[in-house]
Write a protein that holds these residues in place. Structure first.
Motif, short mmCIF file in Angstrom:
data_model
loop_
_atom_site.label_atom_id
_atom_site.label_comp_id
_atom_site.label_asym_id
_atom_site.label_seq_id
_atom_site.Cartn_x
_atom_site.Cartn_y
_atom_site.Cartn_z
N ASP A 106 1.25 -0.67 -0.07
CA ASP A 106 0.23 0.04 0.12
C ASP A 106 1.10 0.88 -0.27
OD1 ASP A 106 -1.69 1.95 0.27
OD2 ASP A 106 -2.61 1.34 1.93
N MET A 107 0.55 2.36 -1.31
CA MET A 107 1.55 2.69 -1.22
C MET A 107 1.94 4.34 -0.05
SD MET A 107 4.03 2.28 -3.31
CE MET A 107 5.15 4.30 -3.76
N ASP A 108 0.45 4.37 0.74
CA ASP A 108 0.30 4.92 1.27
C ASP A 108 0.81 5.21 2.25
OD1 ASP A 108 -0.72 7.21 -0.15
OD2 ASP A 108 -2.96 6.29 0.54
N VAL A 109 0.99 3.63 3.03
CA VAL A 109 1.70 2.55 4.58
C VAL A 109 2.77 3.04 3.71
CG1 VAL A 109 1.72 1.41 5.83
CG2 VAL A 109 -0.03 1.16 5.16
N GLU A 110 3.22 2.77 2.40
CA GLU A 110 5.13 2.39 2.63
C GLU A 110 5.40 4.54 2.96
OE1 GLU A 110 6.61 -0.36 2.31
OE2 GLU A 110 4.41 -1.23 2.36
N ARG A 111 4.91 5.16 2.18
CA ARG A 111 4.97 6.47 2.13
C ARG A 111 5.37 7.28 3.73
NH1 ARG A 111 2.67 7.24 -3.36
NH2 ARG A 111 0.49 7.38 -2.70
N ALA A 112 4.44 7.11 4.32
CA ALA A 112 4.60 6.88 5.82
C ALA A 112 5.33 6.34 6.35
CB ALA A 112 2.65 6.67 6.67
N ALA A 113 5.99 5.16 6.29
CA ALA A 113 6.89 4.39 6.54
C ALA A 113 7.83 5.38 6.66
CB ALA A 113 6.56 2.69 6.95
N PHE A 114 8.12 5.30 5.03
CA PHE A 114 9.73 5.62 4.74
C PHE A 114 10.05 7.74 5.94
CE2 PHE A 114 12.80 8.09 1.84
CZ PHE A 114 13.58 6.57 1.41
N ASN A 121 10.43 6.52 9.34
CA ASN A 121 12.08 6.37 9.65
C ASN A 121 12.64 6.78 9.21
OD1 ASN A 121 13.34 4.05 9.66
ND2 ASN A 121 13.78 4.07 7.83
N ALA A 122 12.50 8.05 7.99
CA ALA A 122 13.93 9.61 8.02
C ALA A 122 13.74 10.11 8.64
CB ALA A 122 13.41 10.28 6.69
N MET A 123 12.88 10.12 9.42
CA MET A 123 12.48 11.51 10.89
C MET A 123 12.94 10.64 11.50
SD MET A 123 9.11 13.19 10.41
CE MET A 123 8.65 13.19 11.43
N GLN A 124 12.97 9.17 11.84
CA GLN A 124 13.47 9.61 13.30
C GLN A 124 15.41 9.16 13.07
OE1 GLN A 124 12.83 8.28 16.54
NE2 GLN A 124 10.06 8.41 15.44
N TYR A 125 15.59 8.67 11.57
CA TYR A 125 17.03 8.57 11.42
C TYR A 125 17.97 9.63 11.41
CZ TYR A 125 21.23 7.07 8.91
OH TYR A 125 22.36 7.36 8.39
N GLN A 126 16.72 11.25 11.45
CA GLN A 126 17.53 12.00 11.32
C GLN A 126 17.44 12.62 12.87
OE1 GLN A 126 19.07 13.71 9.22
NE2 GLN A 126 19.37 15.60 10.38
N SER A 127 16.57 12.25 13.35
CA SER A 127 16.68 12.22 15.17
C SER A 127 17.62 12.39 15.38
CB SER A 127 15.82 12.46 15.88
OG SER A 127 15.11 11.25 15.58
N THR A 128 17.82 10.64 15.20
CA THR A 128 19.54 9.74 15.97
C THR A 128 20.28 10.93 15.22
OG1 THR A 128 18.09 7.93 15.98
CG2 THR A 128 19.69 7.80 15.78
N LEU A 129 21.20 10.95 14.55
CA LEU A 129 22.10 11.92 14.13
C LEU A 129 21.78 13.06 14.85
CD1 LEU A 129 22.32 11.64 10.46
CD2 LEU A 129 23.85 10.39 12.12
N THR A 130 20.83 14.04 15.07
CA THR A 130 21.32 15.35 16.08
C THR A 130 21.78 14.49 17.23
OG1 THR A 130 19.40 16.06 14.62
CG2 THR A 130 19.70 17.21 16.20
N PHE A 131 21.08 13.89 17.63
CA PHE A 131 21.77 13.11 19.25
C PHE A 131 22.61 12.57 19.64
CE2 PHE A 131 21.49 10.49 22.27
CZ PHE A 131 20.67 11.35 23.31
N LEU A 132 23.09 12.00 17.63
CA LEU A 132 24.45 11.76 17.93
C LEU A 132 25.66 13.41 18.18
CD1 LEU A 132 26.40 9.24 17.87
CD2 LEU A 132 26.11 9.34 15.77
N ASN A 133 24.96 13.54 17.11
CA ASN A 133 26.25 14.83 16.61
C ASN A 133 26.08 15.77 18.55
OD1 ASN A 133 27.45 17.21 15.87
ND2 ASN A 133 25.63 17.96 14.95
N ARG A 134 25.32 15.78 19.07
CA ARG A 134 25.10 16.35 20.02
C ARG A 134 25.95 15.83 21.45
NH1 ARG A 134 18.63 18.62 20.29
NH2 ARG A 134 19.35 20.46 19.11
N ARG A 135 25.98 14.62 21.55
CA ARG A 135 27.08 13.95 22.38
C ARG A 135 28.22 13.79 22.19
NH1 ARG A 135 24.84 8.28 23.95
NH2 ARG A 135 25.29 8.56 26.19
#
Length: 136
Positions: A99-107, A110-124
């Motif tokens: 389901d493309m709507d589900v896939e786009r939402a999951a993607f 996931n991209a936002m979570q990846y970016q937040s992890t990078l931000t947290f890592l950068n602060r550390r």
């Protein structure tokens, strides 16, 4: 000393690796949206991260004699999280469950979570750099 610093970043490294793997899985689902009988898959990030943390912190058994039973923790692919089929919201006539709507939402999530992890890592890294410099 360096192993302590590396251990300080282990959790974020594992989280980033799993987020990257999940992005690949979701991209594969999107790429196969028109493939007949393709079943959409995903990985449970929380359980995969918990499993990766458990494998890292687990104690290994020492084999001192060839007659000893080898530890089972060294077998298998420790870096491959278990993929599970995604439940279909509405199955298509050709058997495809993407389901493309589900896939786009999951993607996007996931991209936002990846970016937040990078931000947290950068602060550390910044706080560690400040500690090394002595807060000047």
């Amino acid at each position: 000393m360096l192993d302590k610093i590396a251990h300080y970043f282990d959790f974020q490294q594992q989280a980033l690796n799993l987020r990257a793997k999940r992005a690949e899985v979701i991209a594969s689902n999107i790429a196969n949206a028109d493939t007949p009988n393709y079943k959409a898959v995903d990985l449970d990030f929380a359980s995969a991260l918990h499993s990766a943390q458990g494998k890292q912190s687990g104690l290994a058994l020492t084999v001192t004699d060839p007659a000893h039973i080898a530890s089972s923790s060294g077998s298998g692919d420790a870096g491959a999280p278990e993929l599970k089929y995604r439940s279909a919201v509405q199955r298509s006539l050709d058997g495809n469950t993407v389901d493309m709507d589900v896939e786009r939402a999951a993607f996007t999530d996931n991209a936002m979570q990846y970016q937040s992890t990078l931000t947290f890592l950068n602060r550390r890294i910044s706080s560690l750099n400040e500690a090394i410099k002595g807060g000047q």
